[in-house]
Design an enzyme around this catalytic site. Structure first.
Site, mmCIF file in Angstrom:
data_model
loop_
_atom_site.group_PDB
_atom_site.id
_atom_site.type_symbol
_atom_site.label_atom_id
_atom_site.label_comp_id
_atom_site.label_asym_id
_atom_site.label_seq_id
_atom_site.Cartn_x
_atom_site.Cartn_y
_atom_site.Cartn_z
ATOM 1 N N ARG A 23 0.841 -1.222 0.000
ATOM 2 C CA ARG A 23 0.000 0.000 0.000
ATOM 3 C C ARG A 23 0.865 1.257 0.000
ATOM 4 N NH1 ARG A 23 -2.686 -1.297 5.561
ATOM 5 N NH2 ARG A 23 -0.468 -1.742 5.859
ATOM 6 N N GLU A 28 6.159 6.075 12.610
ATOM 7 C CA GLU A 28 5.806 6.926 13.740
ATOM 8 C C GLU A 28 6.648 8.195 13.637
ATOM 9 O OE1 GLU A 28 6.468 4.861 17.373
ATOM 10 O OE2 GLU A 28 4.895 3.382 17.026
ATOM 11 N N ASP A 47 2.807 22.809 17.119
ATOM 12 C CA ASP A 47 3.307 22.245 15.861
ATOM 13 C C ASP A 47 3.110 23.266 14.758
ATOM 14 O OD1 ASP A 47 2.395 18.677 16.140
ATOM 15 O OD2 ASP A 47 3.699 19.988 17.336
ATOM 16 N N ASN A 48 4.097 23.357 13.865
ATOM 17 C CA ASN A 48 4.024 24.308 12.742
ATOM 18 C C ASN A 48 4.108 23.558 11.413
ATOM 19 O OD1 ASN A 48 4.034 26.404 14.608
ATOM 20 N ND2 ASN A 48 6.247 26.703 14.503
ATOM 21 N N ARG A 58 14.224 30.248 4.654
ATOM 22 C CA ARG A 58 13.516 30.790 5.826
ATOM 23 C C ARG A 58 14.479 30.764 7.011
ATOM 24 N NH1 ARG A 58 7.568 30.722 5.876
ATOM 25 N NH2 ARG A 58 6.791 29.878 3.875
ATOM 26 N N HIS A 61 16.126 31.996 12.603
ATOM 27 C CA HIS A 61 15.316 32.577 13.673
ATOM 28 C C HIS A 61 15.506 31.833 14.994
ATOM 29 C CE1 HIS A 61 12.402 33.536 10.137
ATOM 30 N NE2 HIS A 61 13.422 34.359 10.146
ATOM 31 N N LYS A 70 13.140 22.372 18.886
ATOM 32 C CA LYS A 70 12.356 22.044 17.689
ATOM 33 C C LYS A 70 12.708 20.663 17.159
ATOM 34 C CE LYS A 70 12.176 26.917 16.425
ATOM 35 N NZ LYS A 70 12.807 27.980 15.624
ATOM 36 N N HIS A 117 17.494 28.604 13.866
ATOM 37 C CA HIS A 117 17.071 27.597 12.886
ATOM 38 C C HIS A 117 16.674 28.252 11.572
ATOM 39 C CE1 HIS A 117 13.799 24.952 11.126
ATOM 40 N NE2 HIS A 117 14.932 24.309 10.904
ATOM 41 N N GLU A 141 11.062 37.139 19.483
ATOM 42 C CA GLU A 141 11.712 36.452 18.362
ATOM 43 C C GLU A 141 12.829 37.312 17.780
ATOM 44 O OE1 GLU A 141 9.752 36.118 14.484
ATOM 45 O OE2 GLU A 141 10.069 33.947 14.588
ATOM 46 N N LYS A 165 11.962 40.695 6.057
ATOM 47 C CA LYS A 165 12.439 40.596 7.455
ATOM 48 C C LYS A 165 13.789 39.881 7.493
ATOM 49 C CE LYS A 165 10.874 37.249 10.212
ATOM 50 N NZ LYS A 165 10.005 36.432 11.118
ATOM 51 N N ASP A 166 13.904 38.784 6.770
ATOM 52 C CA ASP A 166 15.129 37.974 6.843
ATOM 53 C C ASP A 166 16.281 38.607 6.079
ATOM 54 O OD1 ASP A 166 13.509 34.699 6.991
ATOM 55 O OD2 ASP A 166 13.876 36.252 8.498
HETATM 56 C C1 LIG Z 1 6.791 31.257 13.423
HETATM 57 C C2 LIG Z 1 5.352 31.644 13.511
HETATM 58 C C3 LIG Z 1 4.796 32.578 12.664
HETATM 59 N N1 LIG Z 1 3.488 32.907 12.773
HETATM 60 C C4 LIG Z 1 2.939 33.877 11.831
HETATM 61 C C5 LIG Z 1 3.646 35.215 11.856
HETATM 62 C C6 LIG Z 1 3.615 35.686 10.428
HETATM 63 O O1 LIG Z 1 2.443 36.449 10.200
HETATM 64 C C7 LIG Z 1 3.522 34.401 9.603
HETATM 65 C C8 LIG Z 1 4.822 34.046 8.941
HETATM 66 O O2 LIG Z 1 5.828 34.090 9.949
HETATM 67 P P1 LIG Z 1 7.377 34.037 9.527
HETATM 68 O O3 LIG Z 1 7.584 34.852 8.283
HETATM 69 O O4 LIG Z 1 8.179 34.404 10.757
HETATM 70 O O5 LIG Z 1 7.547 32.500 9.199
HETATM 71 P P2 LIG Z 1 8.956 31.770 8.975
HETATM 72 O O6 LIG Z 1 9.886 32.660 8.229
HETATM 73 O O7 LIG Z 1 8.647 30.437 8.449
HETATM 74 O O8 LIG Z 1 9.484 31.641 10.463
HETATM 75 C C9 LIG Z 1 9.965 30.413 10.975
HETATM 76 O O9 LIG Z 1 11.201 30.201 10.366
HETATM 77 C C10 LIG Z 1 12.131 29.355 10.996
HETATM 78 C C11 LIG Z 1 12.468 28.250 10.025
HETATM 79 C C12 LIG Z 1 11.760 28.819 12.324
HETATM 80 O O10 LIG Z 1 12.343 27.854 12.805
HETATM 81 C C13 LIG Z 1 10.733 29.484 13.123
HETATM 82 O O11 LIG Z 1 9.788 28.532 13.576
HETATM 83 C C14 LIG Z 1 10.019 30.571 12.456
HETATM 84 O O12 LIG Z 1 10.648 31.778 12.782
HETATM 85 O O13 LIG Z 1 3.142 33.360 10.521
HETATM 86 C C15 LIG Z 1 2.667 32.348 13.730
HETATM 87 O O14 LIG Z 1 1.475 32.681 13.815
HETATM 88 N N2 LIG Z 1 3.195 31.432 14.590
HETATM 89 C C16 LIG Z 1 4.501 31.047 14.516
HETATM 90 O O15 LIG Z 1 4.946 30.186 15.314
#
Ligand SMILES: Cc1cn([C@H]2C[C@H](O)[C@@H](COP(=O)(O)OP(=O)(O)O[C@H]3O[C@H](C)C(=O)[C@H](O)[C@H]3O)O2)c(=O)[nH]c1=O
Length: 181
Positions: A23, A28, A47-48, A58, A61, A70, A117, A141, A165-166
């Site tokens: 299948r 896990e 969890d994200n 990305r 952060h 994480k 990360h 953050e 931002k980054d």
């Molecule tokens: C991280 C995060 C973001 N958000 C919202 C805030 C922004 O409006 C939107 C996008 O956020 P951001 O641009 O910071 O997402 P990433 O660039 O993927 O950020 C992550 O990037 C690296 C890889 C990481 O390890 C972190 O978990 C995290 O900083 O999601 C949330 O609502 N909750 C969250 O936990």
């Protein structure tokens, strides 16, 4: 689940046992006892899931307030996952671990508090799912410039897709100690 240390011993590579049959496959993705077995006593609370196009970077952060451990895994595609040691007293401060995680190899990276990360997307798209041991704290953050020459990370992408931002994160030499671990 096979758990191995990386060149920074607190950053771990998890290789789940994959059960395949006609299948498809079963594995896990997480068992708390696997962390406990290697002396890690944490509880994941959030969890994200993020989807990114090829060439996206990305990160990097981290959270000072509510720092997060994480566990990173890839549901679709292939990424280079990177953890940078920001613990000021660590002998590997400013050093990083990079591993390819993919829906093919099903490898996972455990990144403890104290690390920044980030990841780059090496496939057409990547669905990245990760567990966090504390909640998102936007006011707590912080970031590190992905292309900091002192880190010299080879993200394996050309013309990366980066958030504004980054693009404006500080280099490690520009981060004052209260924003390090
Ligand atoms: C991280 C995060 C973001 N958000 C919202 C805030 C922004 O409006 C939107 C996008 O956020 P951001 O641009 O910071 O997402 P990433 O660039 O993927 O950020 C992550 O990037 C690296 C890889 C990481 O390890 C972190 O978990 C995290 O900083 O999601 C949330 O609502 N909750 C969250 O936990």
């Amino acid at each position: 689940m096979q758990i191995t240390e990386t060149e920074i011993s607190e950053v771990l590579l998890f290789e789940p046992k994959v059960y395949r049959d006609d299948r498809g496959f079963f594995l896990e993705t997480y068992r708390e006892k696997h962390l406990k077995k290697v002396g890690i006593d944490i509880h994941f609370v959030q969890d994200n899931l993020s989807k990114s196009q090829q060439g996206t970077v990305r990160g990097l952060h981290y959270q000072i307030e509510q720092p997060q451990d994480k566990l990173i895994m890839v549901m679709e595609g292939r990424i280079l996952d990177v953890a940078v040691d920001l613990r000021r007293s660590s002998s590997t401060f400013g050093k990083y671990v990079a591993r390819e995680l993919s829906s093919d190899n099903k490898h996972q990276m455990f990144i403890p508090k104290g690390f920044a990360h980030g990841f780059s997307v090496l496939s057409n798209n990547a669905l990245v799912y990760y567990k966090c041991s504390d909640y998102y704290c936007p006011e707590g953050e912080y970031g590190l410039f992905w292309n900091d020459p002192s880190l010299n990370i080879d993200w394996q992408v050309t013309d990366p897709v980066i958030s504004e931002k980054d693009q404006n994160q500080p280099k490690i030499s520009e981060i004052s100690k209260e924003f390090l671990f």
